[in-house]
Design an enzyme around this catalytic site. Structure first.
Site, short mmCIF file in Angstrom:
data_model
loop_
_atom_site.label_atom_id
_atom_site.label_comp_id
_atom_site.label_asym_id
_atom_site.label_seq_id
_atom_site.Cartn_x
_atom_site.Cartn_y
_atom_site.Cartn_z
N CYS A 33 3.09 11.27 20.74
CA CYS A 33 1.95 10.56 21.34
C CYS A 33 1.87 9.12 20.85
CB CYS A 33 0.66 11.30 21.04
SG CYS A 33 0.32 11.52 19.28
N ARG A 83 4.78 7.23 20.05
CA ARG A 83 5.99 6.46 20.29
C ARG A 83 6.90 7.16 21.29
NH1 ARG A 83 8.04 4.65 15.94
NH2 ARG A 83 6.43 5.36 14.53
N SER A 116 5.27 4.57 10.99
CA SER A 116 4.25 5.48 11.49
C SER A 116 2.86 4.85 11.42
CB SER A 116 4.25 6.78 10.68
OG SER A 116 5.46 7.48 10.87
N ALA A 151 4.75 12.78 7.28
CA ALA A 151 5.96 13.60 7.24
C ALA A 151 6.36 14.17 8.59
CB ALA A 151 5.75 14.75 6.25
N ALA A 207 -14.93 21.09 16.55
CA ALA A 207 -13.63 21.21 17.22
C ALA A 207 -13.20 19.91 17.87
CB ALA A 207 -13.68 22.33 18.27
N MET A 220 -11.56 15.25 14.55
CA MET A 220 -11.50 15.50 13.11
C MET A 220 -11.28 16.98 12.83
SD MET A 220 -11.37 14.30 10.13
CE MET A 220 -11.94 12.60 10.34
#
Length: 392
Positions: A29, A31, A86, A92, A167, A170
């Site tokens: 989402c 790149r 990033s 990671a 929901a 966050m």
């Protein structure tokens, strides 16, 4: 932000394969990156990539897509794999995405030997810097800070029962960060979330019944989730519990922190953890960049060896073609067909002439080399070494 669908990536791979290109697509989402290899010029390969991205997303201006070639492209890929490019420094997940992109390219038949070497090196340096530097250590987002703080407060999460309230974005981040921690159970409190196989979903009115057996609550919504009276009623036993309030405005009554055994961290406290984590990651950047340069140097040696192997393979194919053509030529002079060759026509001549065959074969094999020598290509020392000639 946009990403290519699996079908669109498959179509790109088919187009690359049809044109003899190698292709590896990293699509998230945040790149979309095409790594292309081929015998065309860098400008032609970049133009191909721009054109196909424009076809996939006509509403975007393809001229604004960033492009790099050669050393710059390799360095960029390594920076991506190590998390330097990033949105969250050192995250990671991108390394797994790079690894999956390589696997998808191989499955589609467009992972050339060059791309295999490049992406293997990118994955290796990504793994290496995460072992050898702090680039992936410490919380780099509020959600990860909440998980880190909760784990430290409770002495680990492996046997803990955790409730996530909210929901929205966050809440989803909290769930994603909780998933790999090995918690005993996760319950999502939401007014609208549907049932899910990875965790239990309950409505807000069901929260009081959950509290007595809950070890930690992480909130990320826009309303009050836990007041002091409800917490006192459920947590009067003094057992160790953690509450991380990521809501704005606050989701938890500050008085909850005064209950025996209960620790409360609000968005400000968690922000301080994020700041410390990001500071450690930023301090690691020079070391990561040095690892990247070292890996690039190693990759160049690998690619040089790969180039030589390809040259050797092409030379052997060329020699085999010359051998076959010579055999056909010499045998076309022979009327004897006991050798079983079926693709030469009959003609007059001796049935066997090894001397003539060997001389003709030698002449043809050395023709291109002799022409290059006479044209003055290459230095004498290199030529003598390659042809195994004695030094003068």
């Amino acid at each position: 932000m946009w990403a290519l669908t699996p079908d669109e990536i498959a179509a790109l791979s088919q187009s690359a394969k049809a044109e003899g290109f190698g292709l590896c697509v990293v699509s998230t989402c945040f790149r979309v990156e095409l790594t292309i290899s081929g015998s065309d010029t860098p400008d032609e390969l970049i133009s191909w990539g721009r054109r196909h991205l424009a076809d996939a997303r006509p509403h975007l201006d393809a001229s604004v897509f960033r492009a790099a070639s050669g050393e710059g492209a390799l360095r960029h890929l390594f920076r991506v794999a190590t998390g330097l490019e990033s949105a969250v420094l050192g995250e990671a997940q991108i390394l797994g995405q790079v690894r999956r992109a390589r696997a998808a390219s191989e499955a589609s038949g467009v992972l050339t030997p060059f791309l295999r070497a490049v992406f293997d090196a990118a994955v290796h340096v990504g793994q290496h810097v995460r072992r050898e530097t702090p680039i992936g250590r410490g919380a780099a987002s509020t959600a990860s800070a909440a998980i880190q703080w909760t784990s430290e407060t409770l002495g680990g999460l492996a046997t803990r029962r955790v409730v996530v309230a909210g929901a929205g974005q966050m809440g989803r981040l909290l769930l994603e960060n909780l998933a790999p921690t090995g918690v005993d159970s996760i319950t999502l409190v939401s007014s609208y979330a549907p049932p899910h196989t990875g965790f239990t979903v309950v409505r807000p009115e069901g929260l009081p019944a959950l509290l007595p057996d809950t070890d930690a609550i992480l909130t990320g919504t826009d309303r009050l989730v836990l007041d002091a009276a409800a917490a006192q009623a459920a947590w009067g036993d003094g057992a160790l519990r953690a509450v991380a309030d990521l809501g704005v405005p606050r989701n938890v009554d500050p008085a909850v922190q005064h209950l025996s055994g209960v620790s409360l961290a609000d968005i400000d406290a968690l922000g301080a953890i994020v700041d410390a984590g990001l500071a450690a990651r930023r301090a690691a950047v020079p070391a990561v960049e040095q690892h990247i340069e070292d890996a690039l140097a190693e990759l160049h040696e690998t690619l040089s060896s790969l180039d030589r192997e390809q040259i050797v393979a092409e030379f052997r194919r060329r020699a085999e073609s010359i051998r076959r053509d010579t055999l056909v030529y010499v045998c076309s002079k022979c009327c004897d067909r006991t050798c079983g060759l079926s693709d030469v026509g009959p003609g007059p001549g001796p049935c066997s002439d090894p001397e003539r065959l060997s001389k003709t074969l030698t002449t043809r094999l050395l023709h291109d080399v002799t022409a290059a020598l006479r044209a003055g290509e290459g230095d004498d020392a290199t030529i003598r070494r390659l042809l195994a000639l004695d030094d003068r």
